[in-house]
Enzyme design. Structure first.
Site, short mmCIF file in Angstrom:
data_model
loop_
_atom_site.label_atom_id
_atom_site.label_comp_id
_atom_site.label_asym_id
_atom_site.label_seq_id
_atom_site.Cartn_x
_atom_site.Cartn_y
_atom_site.Cartn_z
N GLY A 289 0.83 -1.20 0.00
CA GLY A 289 0.00 0.00 0.00
C GLY A 289 0.86 1.24 0.00
O GLY A 289 2.09 1.19 0.10
N GLY A 291 0.84 5.33 1.58
CA GLY A 291 0.22 6.34 2.43
C GLY A 291 0.71 7.72 2.10
O GLY A 291 1.34 7.96 1.06
N GLY A 294 4.68 7.75 2.19
CA GLY A 294 5.48 6.84 1.39
C GLY A 294 4.80 5.50 1.20
O GLY A 294 3.72 5.23 1.75
N VAL A 296 4.68 1.23 1.24
CA VAL A 296 5.05 0.14 2.15
C VAL A 296 5.18 -1.14 1.34
O VAL A 296 4.31 -1.45 0.50
CB VAL A 296 4.00 -0.04 3.27
CG1 VAL A 296 4.42 -1.14 4.22
CG2 VAL A 296 3.81 1.27 4.03
N LYS A 310 8.65 0.59 5.10
CA LYS A 310 8.04 1.85 4.63
C LYS A 310 9.13 2.74 4.06
O LYS A 310 10.08 3.12 4.77
CB LYS A 310 7.31 2.55 5.78
CG LYS A 310 6.64 3.86 5.33
CD LYS A 310 5.71 4.41 6.38
CE LYS A 310 6.45 4.96 7.56
NZ LYS A 310 5.56 5.70 8.49
N ASP A 407 -1.82 11.15 15.29
CA ASP A 407 -2.32 10.61 14.01
C ASP A 407 -3.00 9.26 14.23
O ASP A 407 -2.80 8.32 13.46
CB ASP A 407 -1.19 10.48 13.00
CG ASP A 407 -1.71 10.48 11.56
OD1 ASP A 407 -2.90 10.82 11.36
OD2 ASP A 407 -0.95 10.13 10.65
#
Length: 594
Positions: A289, A291, A294, A296, A310, A407
């Site tokens: 994926g 984000g 960056g 992963v 990551k 977060d």
């Protein structure tokens, strides 16, 4: 086949085909640098001359490849330096640089069939000097104008009268002799060789010396064999090199794994190079994926240890987010917080290495109860909610410094094989002393929909650990509703959807969640009530994370929902001005005074 191998084979083929395979030359021979041909000959040589070599032209070759002229009438060995067949001259010397001692032994005797190259007869004297060891110094007779100053302190050894030899002017250790019979100078002038005519001594004749060249087919076969042999040799070398490199890399990998396991047991992050990161991820082959900070990728440190890597692609110039995450995660060890296994800070490359969780993030399992393929069940959701809360409790109270995450959202909660939650992504985290209740911030940080109001505007209060409580409350409401709590309308205005929706749910208005089991209803209601308390506008009205854990682990029968801020007629617990229904989340940001 590699390009370098093809190039090497091409050069080998050109070299072999460009050099015709020749047999041994049957007209000449060599001893060191001396070129030997008729009328000279080497003993035991197989030169294809006619039989009957001239007397006195017998040469031998020492183990040191020195050419020696051996004449039975001469008591000394004459070492040959060079033979000039055109002028028919031979140059002799002494290896110990003591030719004068040989001349003293030779006296004035002639050396048949050779004659000394001289301008006339003369008398010579030999002297012995203490600094000359056993080598006499030669001095010419009285008719010579030159007097060597070295002989003043020397003793005369002998006088030799009427000699016709003379040492060369440029080197006192060489002497020239010449021969006249057989005469082959005219053959050499024509570029041909010389031999006895009709195989008998007397007259000579010229001839063209030919070499024995192999047939073309033989040359081709030899060339092909040489090429194939070279190919096999190169392939063998390449194979050996690859085996060596394989075992060398395997040894390095084993050392790297052992070093990593040592760090792993010591709870210490390992520093990787960018080459390590590429090898771990198999060249970034499998993406998990991408984000905001960056992509992963899935990686493997060993057959037993899978990792998620990551790659940070938008870190600040000074690397603050990267330093935050490495510095924070390196100090954290909790069952509900992702552990940082390693990091990469190689040039401009930044990467973080975590444990791999095959179930991915909580975001993958946010679904209504009727979606049986995705919905985890209310008991499991409560366990996840408690796990995330305990992870936050550890960050707020269990470390040497209070760690504020800033977060918390479903993407940053990972689930292991047993669906135990792990808080991750500490790029926005801040450390502060435990006795400090507020945090200084110069800009809003976090994910829209989960950012506490005070992070946007100080009208709602100071930024503190209660900001994480707000984000966690939004996470709980998403878990209850099974859908994302934010929406971007056509006008691209950000709206909060869940708080009002959950209030309506608890007050049995407008919306209902289909829950069959009574125990599940209690869990859903408890999660909703705790979530609503966590998202109060005023940070003071939100519970601490310790209280949140107690509320979640309790029965929940006595929990009361907070008043709704969306009803214009309802009472409000906050001192801030409460907007109307469907609050537009475009708040005025008040600059901080440093």
């Amino acid at each position: 086949m590699p390009t370098s191998l093809k190039f090497s084979l091409l050069l080998t083929m050109l070299f072999i085909l460009g050099n015709t395979v020749k047999g041994k030359n049957q007209c000449t021979d060599n001893c060191g640098s001396v070129h030997i041909q008729f009328p000279f000959y080497l003993r035991n040589s197989k030169l294809n001359h006619t039989t009957g070599y001239p007397t006195g032209f017998d040469l031998s070759c020492t183990d040191k490849y020195e050419t020696v002229l051996e004449i039975p009438t001469v008591p000394v060995k004459l070492f040959v330096k060079d033979i000039d067949y055109k002028s028919q001259q031979i140059e002799i010397y002494n290896p110990q640089s003591c030719l004068s001692s040989q001349l003293l032994t030779l006296g004035n005797s002639s050396i048949s069939p050779f004659q000394f190259q001289s301008s006339g007869l003369r008398n010579v004297s030999f002297f012995h000097c203490s600094n000359s060891m056993s080598c006499p110094i030669l001095q010419l007779g009285s008719d010579d104008d030159f007097i060597d100053p070295e002989i003043i302190s020397c003793t005369k050894v002998s006088d030799v009268l009427s000699v016709d030899w003379q040492l060369s002017d440029d080197s006192k250790n060489t002497l020239f002799m010449e021969w006249f019979n057989p005469n082959c100078s005219y053959c050499e002038a024509r570029g041909q060789k010389c031999k006895w005519k009709n195989g008998t001594k007397g007259e000579t004749e010229c001839f063209i010396c030919r070499t024995n060249t192999l047939p073309t087919s033989t040359v081709v076969l030899i060339s092909a064999g040489a090429i194939i042999g070279s190919m096999l040799l190169l392939l063998l070398v390449i194979a050996l090199f690859r085996v060596y490199r394989y075992y060398k890399m395997k040894g390095e990998d084993q050392t790297r794994i052992e070093r990593f396991l040592e760090d792993y047991r010591a709870m210490k992050p390992t520093r990787f190079t960018y080459a390590d990161i590429k090898r771990i991820t198999n060249g970034f082959k499998e993406s998990l994926g991408e984000g905001a900070h960056g992509a992963v990728f899935k990686g493997m440190l060993s057959q037993e240890i899978l990792v998620a890597v990551k790659i940070l692609n938008d870190t600040q110039v000074d690397g603050k987010d990267f330093i935050n995450e490495v510095g924070t995660m390196g100090k954290i060890h909790h069952v509900n917080v992702v552990r940082l296994l390693g990091f990469c800070a190689d040039g401009f490359h930044r990467a973080l290495v975590y444990d791999f969780f095959p179930n991915g993030s909580l975001q993958n399992f946010l679904a209504p109860p009727d979606n049986k393929d995705v919905f985890l069940g209310w008991v499991k959701l409560q366990q996840i909610a408690v796990g995330v809360a305990k992870g936050l409790e550890y960050l707020h109270l269990g470390c040497d410094h209070r760690i504020l995450h800033f977060d918390i959202n479903p993407h940053n909660v990972l689930l292991d094989d047993h669906f135990s939650p792990k808080i991750t992504d500490f790029g926005l985290a801040k450390l502060c002393p435990k006795n400090q209740s507020t945090v200084s911030m110069t800009a809003a940080r976090g994910t829209l929909g989960y950012i506490a109001p005070e992070v946007f505007s100080r009208n709602f209060g100071n930024v503190s650990y209660k900001s994480d409580i707000y984000s966690y409350g939004m996470l709980l409401l998403e878990m209850v509703g099974g859908r994302k709590n934010t929406n971007v309308s056509a006008e691209e205005t950000f709206q909060v959807l869940y708080p009002e929706w959950i209030h309506n749910l608890l007050e049995s208005r407008d919306v209902q969640v289909d829950i069959e089991d009574e125990g599940d209803v209690k869990i859903a209601k408890k999660l909703a009530i705790v979530g609503l308390w966590c998202i109060q506008w005023n940070p003071v009205d939100r519970p601490s994370i310790k209280t949140v854990v107690q509320m979640l682990e309790g029965e929940g029968d006595k929990l009361m929902a907070p008043p709704t801020p969306f009803d214009s007629t309802g009472s409000a617990r906050t001192n801030a001005v409460i907007p109307a229904r469907h609050l537009n989340f475009e708040l005025e940001v008040i600059p901080e005074i440093q």
